[in-house]
Scaffold this motif. Structure first.
Motif, PDB file in Angstrom:
ATOM      1  N   LEU A  66      11.870   1.539  -9.742  1.00 16.03           N
ATOM      2  CA  LEU A  66      12.436   3.090 -11.218  1.00 16.03           C
ATOM      3  C   LEU A  66      11.019   4.168 -11.352  1.00 16.03           C
ATOM      4  O   LEU A  66      10.856   4.973 -11.397  1.00 16.03           O
ATOM      5  CB  LEU A  66      12.863   2.364 -13.025  1.00 16.03           C
ATOM      6  N   GLY A  67       9.891   2.963 -10.977  1.00 15.10           N
ATOM      7  CA  GLY A  67       8.098   3.641 -10.946  1.00 15.10           C
ATOM      8  C   GLY A  67       8.093   4.625  -9.653  1.00 15.10           C
ATOM      9  O   GLY A  67       7.434   5.764  -9.778  1.00 15.10           O
ATOM     10  N   ASP A  68       8.626   4.215  -8.766  1.00 12.19           N
ATOM     11  CA  ASP A  68       8.048   4.871  -7.201  1.00 12.19           C
ATOM     12  C   ASP A  68       9.544   5.367  -7.090  1.00 12.19           C
ATOM     13  O   ASP A  68       8.510   6.471  -6.281  1.00 12.19           O
ATOM     14  CB  ASP A  68       7.908   3.780  -6.774  1.00 12.19           C
ATOM     15  N   PHE A  69      10.463   4.787  -7.331  1.00 12.78           N
ATOM     16  CA  PHE A  69      11.476   6.156  -6.773  1.00 12.78           C
ATOM     17  C   PHE A  69      12.563   6.830  -7.688  1.00 12.78           C
ATOM     18  O   PHE A  69      12.639   8.054  -7.266  1.00 12.78           O
ATOM     19  CB  PHE A  69      11.949   4.849  -5.338  1.00 12.78           C
ATOM     20  N   VAL A  70      12.738   5.995  -8.905  1.00  9.48           N
ATOM     21  CA  VAL A  70      12.969   7.046  -9.781  1.00  9.48           C
ATOM     22  C   VAL A  70      12.579   7.893 -10.470  1.00  9.48           C
ATOM     23  O   VAL A  70      12.716   8.953 -10.662  1.00  9.48           O
ATOM     24  CB  VAL A  70      13.898   6.157 -11.323  1.00  9.48           C
ATOM     25  N   LEU A  71      11.007   7.332 -11.473  1.00 12.13           N
ATOM     26  CA  LEU A  71      11.037   8.320 -12.113  1.00 12.13           C
ATOM     27  C   LEU A  71       9.394   8.791 -11.546  1.00 12.13           C
ATOM     28  O   LEU A  71       8.566   9.723 -12.634  1.00 12.13           O
ATOM     29  CB  LEU A  71      10.559   7.506 -13.016  1.00 12.13           C
ATOM     30  N   GLN A  72       8.956   9.183 -10.323  1.00 10.41           N
ATOM     31  CA  GLN A  72       8.582   9.790  -9.533  1.00 10.41           C
ATOM     32  C   GLN A  72       8.809  10.701  -8.340  1.00 10.41           C
ATOM     33  O   GLN A  72       8.937  11.056  -7.699  1.00 10.41           O
ATOM     34  CB  GLN A  72       8.011   8.249  -8.785  1.00 10.41           C
ATOM     35  N   PRO A  73       8.346  12.024  -9.677  1.00 10.98           N
ATOM     36  CA  PRO A  73       8.621  12.933  -8.568  1.00 10.98           C
ATOM     37  C   PRO A  73       8.447  13.563  -7.846  1.00 10.98           C
ATOM     38  O   PRO A  73       6.757  12.634  -7.480  1.00 10.98           O
ATOM     39  CB  PRO A  73       8.845  14.787  -9.457  1.00 10.98           C
ATOM     40  N   ALA A  74       9.179  14.566  -6.237  1.00 10.30           N
ATOM     41  CA  ALA A  74       8.293  14.976  -4.922  1.00 10.30           C
ATOM     42  C   ALA A  74       7.172  15.325  -5.410  1.00 10.30           C
ATOM     43  O   ALA A  74       5.587  15.162  -4.663  1.00 10.30           O
ATOM     44  CB  ALA A  74       8.977  15.713  -4.358  1.00 10.30           C
ATOM     45  N   SER A  75       7.089  15.754  -6.552  1.00 10.99           N
ATOM     46  CA  SER A  75       5.692  17.386  -7.177  1.00 10.99           C
ATOM     47  C   SER A  75       4.354  16.272  -7.198  1.00 10.99           C
ATOM     48  O   SER A  75       3.484  16.248  -6.714  1.00 10.99           O
ATOM     49  CB  SER A  75       5.679  18.312  -7.907  1.00 10.99           C
ATOM     50  N   TRP A  76       4.673  14.766  -7.334  1.00 11.56           N
ATOM     51  CA  TRP A  76       3.859  14.026  -7.990  1.00 11.56           C
ATOM     52  C   TRP A  76       2.704  13.560  -7.051  1.00 11.56           C
ATOM     53  O   TRP A  76       2.093  13.347  -6.363  1.00 11.56           O
ATOM     54  CB  TRP A  76       4.167  13.086  -9.193  1.00 11.56           C
ATOM     55  N   VAL A  77       3.502  12.647  -6.121  1.00 15.27           N
ATOM     56  CA  VAL A  77       3.218  12.130  -4.650  1.00 15.27           C
ATOM     57  C   VAL A  77       2.688  13.917  -4.173  1.00 15.27           C
ATOM     58  O   VAL A  77       1.465  13.369  -3.491  1.00 15.27           O
ATOM     59  CB  VAL A  77       4.743  11.977  -3.761  1.00 15.27           C
ATOM     60  N   ALA A  78       3.347  14.824  -4.103  1.00 15.87           N
ATOM     61  CA  ALA A  78       2.854  15.705  -3.366  1.00 15.87           C
ATOM     62  C   ALA A  78       0.935  16.202  -3.511  1.00 15.87           C
ATOM     63  O   ALA A  78      -0.097  16.635  -2.753  1.00 15.87           O
ATOM     64  CB  ALA A  78       2.812  17.514  -3.089  1.00 15.87           C
ATOM     65  N   HIS A  79       1.143  16.430  -5.045  1.00 14.68           N
ATOM     66  CA  HIS A  79      -0.160  16.277  -5.730  1.00 14.68           C
ATOM     67  C   HIS A  79      -1.461  15.174  -5.663  1.00 14.68           C
ATOM     68  O   HIS A  79      -2.543  15.497  -5.211  1.00 14.68           O
ATOM     69  CB  HIS A  79       0.080  16.399  -6.979  1.00 14.68           C
ATOM     70  N   LYS A  80      -1.040  13.738  -5.644  1.00 17.34           N
ATOM     71  CA  LYS A  80      -1.371  13.357  -4.755  1.00 17.34           C
ATOM     72  C   LYS A  80      -2.314  12.862  -3.017  1.00 17.34           C
ATOM     73  O   LYS A  80      -2.994  12.651  -3.565  1.00 17.34           O
ATOM     74  CB  LYS A  80      -0.903  11.686  -5.109  1.00 17.34           C
ATOM     75  N   ASN A  81      -1.494  13.497  -2.556  1.00 12.51           N
ATOM     76  CA  ASN A  81      -1.888  13.010  -1.142  1.00 12.51           C
ATOM     77  C   ASN A  81      -2.970  14.012  -0.863  1.00 12.51           C
ATOM     78  O   ASN A  81      -3.461  14.535  -0.451  1.00 12.51           O
ATOM     79  CB  ASN A  81      -0.536  13.878  -0.609  1.00 12.51           C
ATOM     80  N   THR A  82      -2.691  15.616  -2.144  1.00  8.74           N
ATOM     81  CA  THR A  82      -3.723  17.240  -1.836  1.00  8.74           C
ATOM     82  C   THR A  82      -5.086  16.634  -2.893  1.00  8.74           C
ATOM     83  O   THR A  82      -6.436  16.482  -2.077  1.00  8.74           O
ATOM     84  CB  THR A  82      -3.295  17.739  -2.469  1.00  8.74           C
ATOM     85  N   TYR A  83      -4.921  15.919  -3.993  1.00  6.15           N
ATOM     86  CA  TYR A  83      -6.332  15.968  -4.659  1.00  6.15           C
ATOM     87  C   TYR A  83      -6.648  14.256  -4.943  1.00  6.15           C
ATOM     88  O   TYR A  83      -8.244  14.003  -5.546  1.00  6.15           O
ATOM     89  CB  TYR A  83      -6.037  15.706  -6.174  1.00  6.15           C
ATOM     90  N   LYS A  84      -6.060  13.839  -3.898  1.00  2.69           N
ATOM     91  CA  LYS A  84      -6.147  11.403  -3.916  1.00  2.69           C
ATOM     92  C   LYS A  84      -6.827  11.287  -5.362  1.00  2.69           C
ATOM     93  O   LYS A  84      -6.075  11.243  -6.393  1.00  2.69           O
ATOM     94  CB  LYS A  84      -7.054  11.970  -2.909  1.00  2.69           C
ATOM     95  N   VAL A  85      -7.859  11.157  -5.141  1.00  2.00           N
ATOM     96  CA  VAL A  85      -8.578   9.974  -6.872  1.00  2.00           C
ATOM     97  C   VAL A  85      -8.696  11.332  -7.749  1.00  2.00           C
ATOM     98  O   VAL A  85      -8.324   9.660  -8.532  1.00  2.00           O
ATOM     99  CB  VAL A  85     -10.099   9.452  -6.113  1.00  2.00           C
ATOM    100  N   ALA A  86      -8.434  12.492  -7.641  1.00  2.00           N
ATOM    101  CA  ALA A  86      -8.616  12.953  -8.935  1.00  2.00           C
ATOM    102  C   ALA A  86      -7.431  13.876  -8.763  1.00  2.00           C
ATOM    103  O   ALA A  86      -7.490  14.497 -10.221  1.00  2.00           O
ATOM    104  CB  ALA A  86      -9.929  14.305  -8.152  1.00  2.00           C
ATOM    105  N   SER A  87      -6.421  13.348  -8.602  1.00  2.00           N
ATOM    106  CA  SER A  87      -4.658  13.787  -8.967  1.00  2.00           C
ATOM    107  C   SER A  87      -5.120  13.046 -10.108  1.00  2.00           C
ATOM    108  O   SER A  87      -4.570  11.702 -10.219  1.00  2.00           O
ATOM    109  CB  SER A  87      -4.329  13.791  -7.719  1.00  2.00           C
ATOM    110  N   LYS A  88      -4.637  14.173 -11.276  1.00  2.00           N
ATOM    111  CA  LYS A  88      -4.406  13.221 -13.034  1.00  2.00           C
ATOM    112  C   LYS A  88      -3.028  12.390 -12.812  1.00  2.00           C
ATOM    113  O   LYS A  88      -2.108  11.534 -13.340  1.00  2.00           O
ATOM    114  CB  LYS A  88      -3.932  14.312 -13.561  1.00  2.00           C
ATOM    115  N   PHE A  89      -1.856  12.884 -11.714  1.00  2.00           N
ATOM    116  CA  PHE A  89      -0.134  12.336 -11.128  1.00  2.00           C
ATOM    117  C   PHE A  89      -0.635  10.479 -10.808  1.00  2.00           C
ATOM    118  O   PHE A  89       0.144  10.050 -11.154  1.00  2.00           O
ATOM    119  CB  PHE A  89       0.721  13.215 -10.554  1.00  2.00           C
ATOM    120  N   LEU A  90      -2.154  10.249 -10.361  1.00  2.00           N
ATOM    121  CA  LEU A  90      -1.787   9.030  -9.924  1.00  2.00           C
ATOM    122  C   LEU A  90      -2.143   8.459 -10.803  1.00  2.00           C
ATOM    123  O   LEU A  90      -1.822   7.067 -11.001  1.00  2.00           O
ATOM    124  CB  LEU A  90      -3.315   9.284  -9.003  1.00  2.00           C
TER     125      LEU A  90
END
Length: 238
Positions: A14-38
């Motif tokens: 649920l957490g990884d596939f259903v409730l995690q939008p693609a925008s969160w993944v992109a933000h994490k990949n861009t800002y890494k440890v500084a990403s709030k969505f992480l």
């Protein structure tokens, strides 16, 4: 132990596939440890675990361990993967989460007698299986086939996300056929799909399209049948 594993796994799916939008993944990949969505992502996992475990305080150490482990695995993936949505990175990441889940569950129930407890809670198994077949299956297929791109159709020539939804419905139907032991119906479904797609295969460059469709269909069918068989086997143990 098996019920706890399924509960942990359901929260993860649920957490990884259903409730995690693609925008969160992109933000994490861009800002890494500084990403709030992480951190929001880890918090979502924590809340899911707390709710699914019915606020049972005996599991708070396990919940904390899984959340910290999940954070560490995500950080490692973010900083080590060279290509976004890499099949290898995806598989290693999910295997690491699965090992973590099984390890924490085993720490609570190191003996096998727990496998036969909570016999009335097969709904956990069913919900987890349905998520695996639908959302998780769609993402797995997309990642595994990401290295192939067909330029034959423009985005305007097909419905948005139609292929994904067709695949989800197809896998759900096959999963149901396996669960209810209706194997012949799977053959009819695949045959019907082939007839509907015959016109697509008759176009120019049809060899690439045919190979692409066959691989996608086989992956979809394999996932649905595998999850269905696993569902039936685990259900027989509960």
């Amino acid at each position: 132990m098996i019920v706890l594993v399924i509960t942990f796994l359901l929260a993860h799916l649920l957490g990884d596939f259903v409730l995690q939008p693609a925008s969160w993944v992109a933000h994490k990949n861009t800002y890494k440890v500084a990403s709030k969505f992480l951190y929001i992502h880890v918090l979502v996992h924590a809340l899911l675990l707390v709710v699914l475990l019915k606020f049972d305080t005996q599991y708070w150490v396990g919940i904390l361990t899984i959340c910290l482990g999940h954070y560490g695995i995500d950080i490692l993936k973010i900083y080590t993967q060279k290509q976004e949505a890499s099949p290898k990175a995806f598989i290693v990441d999910q295997l690491a989460h699965l090992v973590l889940i099984i390890g924490v569950a085993y720490a609570y129930y190191p003996t096998s007698d727990i496998w036969f407890l909570f016999k009335s809670e097969k709904w956990l198994l069913s919900i987890t299986s349905l998520i695996l077949v639908s959302q998780v299956g769609a993402i797995v297929i997309r990642v595994l086939m990401s290295s192939w791109k067909l330029e034959e159709d423009s985005a305007n020539e097909s419905l948005k996300n139609a292929g994904m939804y067709i695949g989800i419905v197809e896998r759900l139907m096959i999963f149901g056929f396996v669960v209810f032991d209706q194997w012949a119906a799977i053959g009819w479904l695949i045959a019907a799909k082939s007839i509907f797609r015959f016109s697509d295969l008759s176009r120019a460059k049809d060899r690439k399209l045919t190979e692409y469709m066959i691989i996608g269909t086989l992956l979809s069918v394999a996932i649905a049948i595998s999850v269905g068989l696993l569902h039936n086997y685990i259900g027989s143990l509960l």
